[in-house]
Design a protein around this motif. Structure first.
Motif, PDB file in Angstrom:
ATOM      1  N   GLY A   2      45.630  14.949 -13.650  1.00  0.00           N
ATOM      2  CA  GLY A   2      46.926  14.897 -14.326  1.00  0.00           C
ATOM      3  C   GLY A   2      47.875  15.983 -13.856  1.00  0.00           C
ATOM      4  O   GLY A   2      49.084  15.753 -13.688  1.00  0.00           O
ATOM      5  N   GLN A   3      47.351  17.184 -13.614  1.00  0.00           N
ATOM      6  CA  GLN A   3      48.207  18.264 -13.098  1.00  0.00           C
ATOM      7  C   GLN A   3      48.687  17.935 -11.692  1.00  0.00           C
ATOM      8  O   GLN A   3      49.851  18.196 -11.340  1.00  0.00           O
ATOM      9  CB  GLN A   3      47.429  19.587 -13.110  1.00  0.00           C
ATOM     10  N   GLU A   4      47.803  17.371 -10.877  1.00  0.00           N
ATOM     11  CA  GLU A   4      48.205  16.967  -9.526  1.00  0.00           C
ATOM     12  C   GLU A   4      49.320  15.921  -9.583  1.00  0.00           C
ATOM     13  O   GLU A   4      50.318  16.020  -8.862  1.00  0.00           O
ATOM     14  CB  GLU A   4      47.008  16.415  -8.764  1.00  0.00           C
ATOM     15  N   LEU A   5      49.154  14.929 -10.440  1.00  0.00           N
ATOM     16  CA  LEU A   5      50.171  13.879 -10.562  1.00  0.00           C
ATOM     17  C   LEU A   5      51.483  14.432 -11.101  1.00  0.00           C
ATOM     18  O   LEU A   5      52.572  14.040 -10.652  1.00  0.00           O
ATOM     19  CB  LEU A   5      49.662  12.756 -11.462  1.00  0.00           C
ATOM     20  N   THR A   6      51.404  15.335 -12.060  1.00  0.00           N
ATOM     21  CA  THR A   6      52.623  15.935 -12.615  1.00  0.00           C
ATOM     22  C   THR A   6      53.438  16.614 -11.526  1.00  0.00           C
ATOM     23  O   THR A   6      54.655  16.429 -11.413  1.00  0.00           O
ATOM     24  CB  THR A   6      52.259  16.950 -13.713  1.00  0.00           C
ATOM     25  N   SER A   7      52.757  17.396 -10.708  1.00  0.00           N
ATOM     26  CA  SER A   7      53.440  18.096  -9.625  1.00  0.00           C
ATOM     27  C   SER A   7      53.894  17.137  -8.531  1.00  0.00           C
ATOM     28  O   SER A   7      55.049  17.172  -8.088  1.00  0.00           O
ATOM     29  CB  SER A   7      52.504  19.155  -9.032  1.00  0.00           C
ATOM     30  N   GLY A   8      52.980  16.279  -8.079  1.00  0.00           N
ATOM     31  CA  GLY A   8      53.296  15.395  -6.959  1.00  0.00           C
ATOM     32  C   GLY A   8      54.424  14.439  -7.260  1.00  0.00           C
ATOM     33  O   GLY A   8      55.328  14.244  -6.439  1.00  0.00           O
ATOM     34  N   LEU A   9      54.404  13.825  -8.433  1.00  0.00           N
ATOM     35  CA  LEU A   9      55.464  12.880  -8.790  1.00  0.00           C
ATOM     36  C   LEU A   9      56.802  13.591  -8.964  1.00  0.00           C
ATOM     37  O   LEU A   9      57.856  13.056  -8.594  1.00  0.00           O
ATOM     38  CB  LEU A   9      55.085  12.128 -10.065  1.00  0.00           C
TER      39      LEU A   9
ATOM     40  N   ASP B 296      64.215   8.772  -6.457  1.00  0.00           N
ATOM     41  CA  ASP B 296      63.420   7.675  -7.011  1.00  0.00           C
ATOM     42  C   ASP B 296      62.067   7.686  -6.304  1.00  0.00           C
ATOM     43  O   ASP B 296      61.863   8.405  -5.333  1.00  0.00           O
ATOM     44  CB  ASP B 296      64.112   6.335  -6.839  1.00  0.00           C
ATOM     45  N   LEU B 297      61.147   6.901  -6.818  1.00  0.00           N
ATOM     46  CA  LEU B 297      59.814   6.883  -6.228  1.00  0.00           C
ATOM     47  C   LEU B 297      59.725   5.830  -5.129  1.00  0.00           C
ATOM     48  O   LEU B 297      60.056   4.668  -5.360  1.00  0.00           O
ATOM     49  CB  LEU B 297      58.767   6.587  -7.299  1.00  0.00           C
ATOM     50  N   PRO B 298      59.270   6.225  -3.953  1.00  0.00           N
ATOM     51  CA  PRO B 298      58.998   5.233  -2.907  1.00  0.00           C
ATOM     52  C   PRO B 298      57.744   4.458  -3.282  1.00  0.00           C
ATOM     53  O   PRO B 298      57.019   4.840  -4.207  1.00  0.00           O
ATOM     54  CB  PRO B 298      58.768   6.092  -1.667  1.00  0.00           C
ATOM     55  N   PRO B 299      57.425   3.376  -2.578  1.00  0.00           N
ATOM     56  CA  PRO B 299      56.139   2.713  -2.804  1.00  0.00           C
ATOM     57  C   PRO B 299      54.993   3.701  -2.603  1.00  0.00           C
ATOM     58  O   PRO B 299      54.976   4.457  -1.630  1.00  0.00           O
ATOM     59  CB  PRO B 299      56.119   1.609  -1.737  1.00  0.00           C
ATOM     60  N   ILE B 300      54.057   3.692  -3.540  1.00  0.00           N
ATOM     61  CA  ILE B 300      52.932   4.626  -3.504  1.00  0.00           C
ATOM     62  C   ILE B 300      51.664   3.864  -3.131  1.00  0.00           C
ATOM     63  O   ILE B 300      51.364   2.815  -3.703  1.00  0.00           O
ATOM     64  CB  ILE B 300      52.764   5.326  -4.856  1.00  0.00           C
TER      65      ILE B 300
ATOM     66  N   SER C 285      40.431   5.906 -10.440  1.00  0.00           N
ATOM     67  CA  SER C 285      40.703   6.956 -11.420  1.00  0.00           C
ATOM     68  C   SER C 285      42.159   7.388 -11.334  1.00  0.00           C
ATOM     69  O   SER C 285      42.835   7.577 -12.363  1.00  0.00           O
ATOM     70  CB  SER C 285      39.780   8.156 -11.190  1.00  0.00           C
ATOM     71  N   TYR C 286      42.673   7.554 -10.132  1.00  0.00           N
ATOM     72  CA  TYR C 286      44.080   7.926  -9.961  1.00  0.00           C
ATOM     73  C   TYR C 286      44.992   6.808 -10.464  1.00  0.00           C
ATOM     74  O   TYR C 286      46.030   7.077 -11.085  1.00  0.00           O
ATOM     75  CB  TYR C 286      44.368   8.239  -8.493  1.00  0.00           C
ATOM     76  N   ARG C 287      44.612   5.573 -10.199  1.00  0.00           N
ATOM     77  CA  ARG C 287      45.444   4.453 -10.668  1.00  0.00           C
ATOM     78  C   ARG C 287      45.535   4.451 -12.197  1.00  0.00           C
ATOM     79  O   ARG C 287      46.630   4.280 -12.765  1.00  0.00           O
ATOM     80  CB  ARG C 287      44.847   3.134 -10.177  1.00  0.00           C
ATOM     81  N   ARG C 288      44.406   4.666 -12.870  1.00  0.00           N
ATOM     82  CA  ARG C 288      44.407   4.682 -14.334  1.00  0.00           C
ATOM     83  C   ARG C 288      45.205   5.875 -14.858  1.00  0.00           C
ATOM     84  O   ARG C 288      45.916   5.770 -15.858  1.00  0.00           O
ATOM     85  CB  ARG C 288      42.976   4.712 -14.867  1.00  0.00           C
ATOM     86  N   ALA C 289      45.094   7.006 -14.176  1.00  0.00           N
ATOM     87  CA  ALA C 289      45.867   8.182 -14.583  1.00  0.00           C
ATOM     88  C   ALA C 289      47.363   7.945 -14.390  1.00  0.00           C
ATOM     89  O   ALA C 289      48.182   8.331 -15.235  1.00  0.00           O
ATOM     90  CB  ALA C 289      45.412   9.404 -13.787  1.00  0.00           C
ATOM     91  N   MET C 290      47.730   7.292 -13.302  1.00  0.00           N
ATOM     92  CA  MET C 290      49.149   7.023 -13.037  1.00  0.00           C
ATOM     93  C   MET C 290      49.781   6.148 -14.109  1.00  0.00           C
ATOM     94  O   MET C 290      50.978   6.259 -14.385  1.00  0.00           O
ATOM     95  CB  MET C 290      49.298   6.344 -11.669  1.00  0.00           C
TER      96      MET C 290
END
Length: 332
Positions: free
Chosen positions: A264-271, A280-284, A295-300
């Protein structure tokens, strides 16, 4: 597929090696970039049969000797840590922006005792003047394979590669333009195995948590990270212990909570960085182990983000592209 059963329609044209720190994988490939046969060993660069160049020679022969005895003229290309300073031959980093053609222009070359040349892909460095440098080695080949399989992503995408050192890679016009590394997997291993946080965690020998309970703890950790403030991680890490001490989380799900907290911390920073860079967000796209990518997909989902694709092992396709860019297949 067994190499003794190769059909006339799928004759091999290339041997590719995905040579990492702890493992070595080889792929026998046809002209359509299809994998005819594959083999693996534990002879990563830190676990060679013997030290130095002879160890690389022995590992290579043990894995690919049968293929090359049958098809002695097959070219060989390799990627990963085999091209590091501790590898067979160092293939120095190329600078961003980098594409597979740039990798091919800076290929390293190892020569075996019997005179065979192995082309080795270099890594990539992101070295901006106003920020610390970042490096990758091996991921650039996986990215090349992903773009070969999904050309629509080449124009603009963000590729996330979860693992010991997760990579967030910006793609524009088929080139790696910048990237960031998060030590998520390594921090998880250190915290769970070598810190006080692991004391209350259930050992592997004990019964595993029920899947629903493990998932709930994982998502609780993700949500805590998502809702945190800048600099909260060190405080939140201690909550792994305090939640266990107070029995608010049982020991068999504390690892799941810690995993969620770090991802979650990684996603918070990365996003946040993605949005700051582009608005805006490019295709991920997620590339890597199926379980970890899921696991990352569920966290996202807790960030209202859905990846455009989850890809598995794209290294063989990337090595094939690298070989093509070097002109190796033109001579095959």
């Amino acid at each position: 597929m067994n190499s003794n059963k190769v059909s006339e329609d799928h004759q091999p044209v290339l041997v590719t090696l995905d040579w990492g720190t702890s493992s070595l994988r080889g792929f026998l490939m046809d002209r359509q970039a299809g994998v005819i046969d594959q083999r693996a060993s534990s002879h990563g660069i830190q676990n060679l049969p013997e030290p130095g160049i002879p160890g690389f020679e022995k590992a290579f022969t043990a894995l690919c000797g049968e293929w090359l005895a049958r098809w002695p003229n097959l070219p060989v290309v390799a990627g990963g840590m085999v091209g590091s300073a501790q590898g067979w031959v160092e293939a120095p980093y190329v600078a961003c922006p980098a594409d597979v053609a740039e990798l091919a222009r800076h290929a390293g070359r190892a020569t075996t005792a019997d005179g065979r040349t192995i082309l080795i892909a270099p890594g990539v460095i992101d070295n901006p003047a106003d920020a610390p440098p970042d490096v990758m080695r091996g991921e650039e080949i996986q990215i090349a394979g992903a773009l070969a399989a999904h050309p629509a992503l080449a124009e603009r995408a963000s590729i996330i590669m979860p693992g010991t050192h997760s990579k967030w890679v910006a793609i524009a016009a088929s080139r790696i333009t910048r990237f960031d590394t998060y030590m998520t997997g390594e921090v998880f291993a250190v915290m769970s195995k070598h810190s006080i946080l692991g004391r209350l965690m259930t050992s592997p020998e004990e019964a595993a948590a029920a899947p629903a309970a493990a998932e709930a703890a994982f998502l609780q950790g993700v949500a805590a990270a998502r809702d945190s403030h800048a600099g909260d991680l060190l405080n939140q890490l201690f909550s792994v212990r305090s939640l266990g001490l107070t029995k608010r989380l049982p020991g068999d799900v504390l690892k799941d909570y810690l995993s969620g907290l770090l991802i979650g911390q990684e996603l918070t920073s990365g996003l946040a960085r993605l949005r700051a860079d582009a608005g805006d967000l490019p295709p991920i796209v997620l590339i890597g182990d199926d379980g970890l990518c899921n696991s990352y997909r569920r966290a996202m989902a807790l960030f209202d983000v859905s990846p455009a694709a989850l890809l598995g092992n794209t290294a063989p396709a990337g090595l094939f592209r690298f070989a093509t860019a070097t002109g190796t297949l033109d001579r095959a």
